[in-house]
Design a protein around this motif. Sequence first.
Motif, PDB file in Angstrom:
ATOM      1  N   ASP A 164       0.837  -1.195   0.000  1.00 25.16           N
ATOM      2  CA  ASP A 164       0.000   0.000   0.000  1.00 25.16           C
ATOM      3  C   ASP A 164       0.878   1.254   0.000  1.00 25.16           C
ATOM      4  N   LYS A 165       0.574   2.164  -0.900  1.00 25.66           N
ATOM      5  CA  LYS A 165       1.378   3.376  -1.029  1.00 25.66           C
ATOM      6  C   LYS A 165       1.273   4.261   0.213  1.00 25.66           C
ATOM      7  N   PHE A 166       0.161   4.170   0.927  1.00 25.22           N
ATOM      8  CA  PHE A 166      -0.008   4.969   2.143  1.00 25.22           C
ATOM      9  C   PHE A 166       1.035   4.567   3.182  1.00 25.22           C
ATOM     10  N   HIS A 167       1.188   3.247   3.417  1.00 29.31           N
ATOM     11  CA  HIS A 167       2.159   2.783   4.409  1.00 29.31           C
ATOM     12  C   HIS A 167       3.598   2.999   3.930  1.00 29.31           C
ATOM     13  N   LEU A 168       3.815   2.876   2.621  1.00 27.12           N
ATOM     14  CA  LEU A 168       5.151   3.133   2.083  1.00 27.12           C
ATOM     15  C   LEU A 168       5.568   4.575   2.327  1.00 27.12           C
ATOM     16  N   ARG A 169       4.702   5.504   2.009  1.00 27.47           N
ATOM     17  CA  ARG A 169       5.039   6.926   2.186  1.00 27.47           C
ATOM     18  C   ARG A 169       5.179   7.270   3.675  1.00 27.47           C
ATOM     19  N   LYS A 170       4.383   6.626   4.502  1.00 24.90           N
ATOM     20  CA  LYS A 170       4.468   6.866   5.942  1.00 24.90           C
ATOM     21  C   LYS A 170       5.844   6.466   6.482  1.00 24.90           C
ATOM     22  N   ARG A 171       6.362   5.305   6.042  1.00 24.93           N
ATOM     23  CA  ARG A 171       7.686   4.852   6.486  1.00 24.93           C
ATOM     24  C   ARG A 171       8.798   5.721   5.913  1.00 24.93           C
ATOM     25  N   LEU A 172       8.660   6.097   4.656  1.00 25.06           N
ATOM     26  CA  LEU A 172       9.679   6.967   4.051  1.00 25.06           C
ATOM     27  C   LEU A 172       9.731   8.326   4.736  1.00 25.06           C
ATOM     28  N   THR A 173       8.576   8.830   5.156  1.00 22.01           N
ATOM     29  CA  THR A 173       8.537  10.107   5.873  1.00 22.01           C
ATOM     30  C   THR A 173       9.291  10.022   7.192  1.00 22.01           C
ATOM     31  N   SER A 174       9.145   8.881   7.875  1.00 26.25           N
ATOM     32  CA  SER A 174       9.870   8.698   9.146  1.00 26.25           C
ATOM     33  C   SER A 174      11.367   8.516   8.902  1.00 26.25           C
ATOM     34  N   ILE A 175      11.743   7.812   7.832  1.00 27.51           N
ATOM     35  CA  ILE A 175      13.164   7.556   7.563  1.00 27.51           C
ATOM     36  C   ILE A 175      13.884   8.830   7.150  1.00 27.51           C
ATOM     37  N   PHE A 176      13.272   9.622   6.271  1.00 31.25           N
ATOM     38  CA  PHE A 176      13.931  10.802   5.703  1.00 31.25           C
ATOM     39  C   PHE A 176      13.414  12.109   6.294  1.00 31.25           C
ATOM     40  N   SER A 177      12.801  12.043   7.472  1.00 30.01           N
ATOM     41  CA  SER A 177      12.398  13.251   8.221  1.00 30.01           C
ATOM     42  C   SER A 177      11.587  14.221   7.366  1.00 30.01           C
ATOM     43  N   ALA A 178      10.606  13.686   6.644  1.00 27.53           N
ATOM     44  CA  ALA A 178       9.680  14.479   5.830  1.00 27.53           C
ATOM     45  C   ALA A 178      10.382  15.303   4.767  1.00 27.53           C
TER      46      ALA A 178
ATOM     47  N   ASN B 230       9.907  11.833  -2.917  1.00 28.37           N
ATOM     48  CA  ASN B 230       9.356  11.799  -4.275  1.00 28.37           C
ATOM     49  C   ASN B 230      10.332  11.162  -5.264  1.00 28.37           C
ATOM     50  N   TYR B 231      11.622  11.405  -5.055  1.00 24.38           N
ATOM     51  CA  TYR B 231      12.631  10.791  -5.929  1.00 24.38           C
ATOM     52  C   TYR B 231      12.614   9.272  -5.793  1.00 24.38           C
ATOM     53  N   LEU B 232      12.539   8.782  -4.575  1.00 24.61           N
ATOM     54  CA  LEU B 232      12.532   7.338  -4.350  1.00 24.61           C
ATOM     55  C   LEU B 232      11.258   6.698  -4.888  1.00 24.61           C
ATOM     56  N   LEU B 233      10.128   7.372  -4.704  1.00 25.07           N
ATOM     57  CA  LEU B 233       8.874   6.819  -5.198  1.00 25.07           C
ATOM     58  C   LEU B 233       8.870   6.674  -6.721  1.00 25.07           C
ATOM     59  N   LYS B 234       9.557   7.583  -7.424  1.00 24.67           N
ATOM     60  CA  LYS B 234       9.597   7.515  -8.879  1.00 24.67           C
ATOM     61  C   LYS B 234      10.623   6.502  -9.392  1.00 24.67           C
ATOM     62  N   ASN B 235      11.667   6.226  -8.584  1.00 20.51           N
ATOM     63  CA  ASN B 235      12.785   5.427  -9.089  1.00 20.51           C
ATOM     64  C   ASN B 235      13.038   4.161  -8.282  1.00 20.51           C
ATOM     65  N   PHE B 236      12.004   3.625  -7.610  1.00 21.28           N
ATOM     66  CA  PHE B 236      12.203   2.414  -6.830  1.00 21.28           C
ATOM     67  C   PHE B 236      12.588   1.223  -7.716  1.00 21.28           C
ATOM     68  N   THR B 237      12.094   1.196  -8.936  1.00 16.99           N
ATOM     69  CA  THR B 237      12.406   0.067  -9.815  1.00 16.99           C
ATOM     70  C   THR B 237      13.872   0.055 -10.240  1.00 16.99           C
ATOM     71  N   GLU B 238      14.536   1.202 -10.215  1.00 15.58           N
ATOM     72  CA  GLU B 238      15.928   1.300 -10.637  1.00 15.58           C
ATOM     73  C   GLU B 238      16.904   1.205  -9.470  1.00 15.58           C
ATOM     74  N   ILE B 239      16.414   1.355  -8.260  1.00 12.95           N
ATOM     75  CA  ILE B 239      17.276   1.318  -7.070  1.00 12.95           C
ATOM     76  C   ILE B 239      17.208  -0.067  -6.452  1.00 12.95           C
ATOM     77  N   THR B 240      18.363  -0.632  -6.159  1.00 14.91           N
ATOM     78  CA  THR B 240      18.399  -1.946  -5.527  1.00 14.91           C
ATOM     79  C   THR B 240      18.168  -1.809  -4.024  1.00 14.91           C
ATOM     80  N   GLU B 241      17.936  -2.956  -3.396  1.00 21.78           N
ATOM     81  CA  GLU B 241      17.692  -2.963  -1.947  1.00 21.78           C
ATOM     82  C   GLU B 241      18.917  -2.484  -1.180  1.00 21.78           C
ATOM     83  N   ASP B 242      20.117  -2.931  -1.597  1.00 24.67           N
ATOM     84  CA  ASP B 242      21.353  -2.497  -0.924  1.00 24.67           C
ATOM     85  C   ASP B 242      21.599  -1.009  -1.114  1.00 24.67           C
TER      86      ASP B 242
END
Length: 449
Positions: free
Chosen positions: A263-277, A283-295
């Motif tokens: 769910d995009k709601f929970h994804l954005r909620k966690r990203l907000t906590s990780i990157f301090s809003a 927005n960069y990560l949400l657009k490029n998740f397919t190109e960024i690896t887990e590591d």
Amino acid sequence: FILKSKQHAKELTRESIVETIQMYDDLYFKSKLWKDEFINHGFVNRVLITQVGEIKFKRRYYIAKDKQKNSNFFFIDSLFSLSKYSRLTDDAKQALVVLTSKNNASYAADNALWDTVVSRQTVSNILRELQTVKDDMPVIPEIMERYNQSVKTLYLEMDEAHCNLQARRNIVANLALIHTGHSKSNYACKRKQLENKHYLGGLNVNTTVFIDRIYDYISKRYNPKALKYVFISGDGAKWINSVSQKLKRCLSAHNIKVIQVLDKFHLRKRLTSIFSANNKMINYLLKNFTEITEDSFRLIADTFYKNKQEHKCNEQKFKNHVNYICNNYDFIKNLKHPEYKTSCSMEGHISHVLASKLTSRPKGFSKDTLETMVQLLILKANMHELSIEDLYAWRNHKATESAKSKKKTTHKRYKRIYDITVPLELTKSNNTKMKDFIKSLVSPKWFYS
């Protein structure tokens, strides 16, 4: 004038019901069908609480001449299937249950019946006597008209609401939503609407049983030959992952791809906590998740945390958020799937269907009442109006009584063996209290007490 007319109409309704009851009672009395085997014992008063208010009337009581062949009865009670001890009629129970599902038990107890108020405990008892609804596919025109519908993509969204029990415990109410995506755009309204919505749910559901219900609904509702994709979205909970894996096995025989999405709601909620809003980073990560690896994501998050001195999360919470993203990384990438065109909106549905009635206030439910309430709220969301026939079908007629050990005293067990007149030496004792106690034990009253 309007209020007086309304009150007068209520009184006329109650009087007409009483007159109808008396008419049927008189007709049976004058028919003489009872005279060969019964004796008329006169009138007995009764009070009923109906949807139109309290009704008082008299009906004849018939006593059987031969008790071995027939039993005593009230003709009116038999004719209208009136319960022997309950004063509430079925239409009153239906009104109470319907209003409880729309508001709450306290409001229903005060406003569901005309000029009559019942207690909240009465409403709770009605809910408890209803069986759990086993079939989550009600026969309504909307579903039956579109039976075996052909669609290419199906969406299954799941979430849960945490409810409080009276025993100071927490229990999960699960909810699933099946739909076919957004309807065609309406230029008069910017709000998007989901097509062919149907809810399923229960209290602390077993995933194996739950997936059977979901598969049964999909197989009956939609054409498996035309169906190509089923997207399962949620917050990544264990029970949702379990449902996803089991549904894959169920639909593999039809060559239907089951794809799980976070769910995009929970994804954005966690990203907000990780990157301090930091909206630019999010927005960069949400657009490029397919190109960024887990590591690479871990490296980006750790670097940001080290360089951000005034980070709101402590180290443990930060690691938990990062692990949550990495554990669901494949599900996040599925957000960019070309056939995934309707984002998950389950948070709004769980709030409107369950949470608004079950968790918005500090209530403590009994488990039986809560289970019935969950099913009633799901039926209401599925646009199914509760009827008296439903009450007949769901009422638990076979009330299972808990096996209680019977208390058997020793005097009844050994009464045939020993006689109460057996001489005891203790009865000759000088201790008066002891002697009185022994006499009370061997007294005939003790055997039949």
